[in-house]
Scaffold this active site. Structure first.
Site, short mmCIF file in Angstrom:
data_model
loop_
_atom_site.label_atom_id
_atom_site.label_comp_id
_atom_site.label_asym_id
_atom_site.label_seq_id
_atom_site.Cartn_x
_atom_site.Cartn_y
_atom_site.Cartn_z
N CYS A 199 -7.03 0.95 5.47
CA CYS A 199 -6.32 0.49 4.27
C CYS A 199 -5.89 1.63 3.36
O CYS A 199 -5.02 1.45 2.51
CB CYS A 199 -7.21 -0.49 3.50
SG CYS A 199 -7.60 -1.99 4.42
N HIS B 64 -3.87 -1.16 -3.27
CA HIS B 64 -3.96 -1.83 -1.97
C HIS B 64 -4.36 -3.28 -2.21
O HIS B 64 -5.26 -3.58 -2.99
CB HIS B 64 -5.00 -1.13 -1.09
CG HIS B 64 -5.51 -1.96 0.03
ND1 HIS B 64 -4.65 -2.55 0.95
CD2 HIS B 64 -6.76 -2.35 0.38
CE1 HIS B 64 -5.38 -3.25 1.81
NE2 HIS B 64 -6.66 -3.14 1.49
N ASN C 39 -3.58 -9.43 3.23
CA ASN C 39 -4.02 -8.05 3.35
C ASN C 39 -3.58 -7.51 4.70
O ASN C 39 -4.16 -7.83 5.73
CB ASN C 39 -5.55 -7.98 3.21
CG ASN C 39 -6.09 -6.57 3.32
OD1 ASN C 39 -5.41 -5.65 3.76
ND2 ASN C 39 -7.35 -6.39 2.93
#
Length: 364
Positions: A110, A247, A277
């Protein structure tokens, strides 16, 4: 480096959270309450990471007004390459017509997009060339659809940026804590544990979260700390930030990290509700959404932050067009006017916002 083009790509198929709740036997509203996700883009069976990356890259090139042969390096931040070998970036570069570019995958989970942006910045400034950074993932194939800890959250998508030499990226912070390496883990498929029929039958090729509560607390702290370090390195404060683009881990994490940073929802770009996500893809996706909604303006000071498996963390501060609208920050940074050092930037200016008054780059 200055950002002069943004593009994104999402699969057409969307899985609503109420569908996921019914499939997993969860109470109505459980997914949105815990993650903030209302729907997730999910790739079609024939779609791969490279397909989404190419689409996002094409849109970023068009947005930037840069010729494919002017890109000197492509970095693809992904946790889901098309194949274990070869890397996916060279194929993406070929399909985009980047005949003179180096191309490499970066497996930063991520945090991968900011890591890739930092490396791309160094290369582009050193060699005076345009750089493309893409974050792309098909995480729907990395999760066990029966696992309520991962299936309702992780999604598919791609986001890309094109950058050229010039004042834009003010600071970067990159961090790692390998003592927490197994917090988020795909056990099988590497040299430690090869992928075998037995491993697949046991679901060891899927992503697993060891302890969700512990991970949440750690990620909140480190997301906020990464932002604070990046701000300090740029000699600016949270008050100077026009937009925080974190993020898109989940809404609760974003809100809690924002509280620790001192940045409220009104200054936060949040798209997890509609995009889920998609790991390294979420920051460039969020940038493209914010631009399309008219939120990004020339002179905005942006803070980017991320935390990911590894554990990795990253933060970056950048100015759109190299001119900061926040008076205090402008004074501390010694910025009086846009620099004009890059021929690529001069020629490409005006493309990002299509020549309207809110365009990102000064056309003069």
């Amino acid at each position: 480096m200055k950002l002069i083009g943004i593009g994104s790509a999402l699969p057409e198929r969307r899985v609503r959270s109420d569908e996921t709740e019914r499939a997993l036997g969860l109470e109505a509203g459980w997914v949105a309450k815990r993650t903030g996700v209302h729907a997730r883009p999910v790739a079609a069976p024939q779609e791969a990471t490279s397909d989404l990356a190419v689409c996002a890259g094409q849109r970023a090139l068009l947005d930037a007004g840069v010729k494919p042969e002017e890109i000197g390096l492509l970095i693809l931040a992904t946790s889901t390459p098309d194949h274990p070998l070869p890397p996916t970036a060279p194929r993406v570069a070929h399909r985009l017509g980047l005949g003179r570019a180096g191309a490499i995958d970066l497996a930063g989970a991520c945090a991968g997009f900011i890591y890739a942006l930092a490396l791309g910045d160094a290369y582009g400034e050193a060699h005076g060339c345009a750089v493309m950074v893409i974050g792309a993932n098909v995480l729907s194939r990395r999760v066990d659809q029966r696992d309520p800890a991962t299936a309702p959250l992780f999604a598919d998508g791609a986001g890309a940026v094109v950058a050229v030499p010039g004042r834009g990226l003010l600071s970067v912070y990159l961090g790692a804590d390998g003592s927490r390496w197994d917090e988020i883990l795909v056990r099988a498929g590497g040299s430690r544990e090869p992928l075998t029929p037995e491993a697949v039958a046991a679901g060891r090729h899927f992503m697993r979260i060891k302890d969700g509560s512990s991970l949440f607390r750690h990620a909140v702290r480190r997301m906020a700390e990464a932002g604070k370090i990046a701000l300090a390195r740029a000699n600016v404060t949270a008050e100077d930030v026009r937009w925080w683009v974190p993020h898109q881990a989940n809404r609760r994490l974003i809100r809690e990290a924002g509280r620790l940073l001192g940045i409220g929802p009104e200054k936060t770009v949040e798209v997890v509700d509609r995009c889920g996500n998609s790991s390294a893809a979420t920051i460039p996706l969020a940038l493209d959404v914010a631009r399309s909604e008219g939120r990004l303006q020339r002179g905005d000071l942006l803070l980017l932050t991320s935390v990911g498996a590894g554990m990795l963390e990253a933060g970056a501060v950048l100015i759109l067009n190299g001119v900061c609208r926040a008076a205090g920050a402008q004074s501390r940074l010694g910025i009086a006017a846009p620099d004009r050092n890059s021929e690529l930037e001069r020629r490409a200016s005006g493309h990002l916002f299509g020549g309207n008054e809110s365009e990102l780059f000064d056309r003069s």
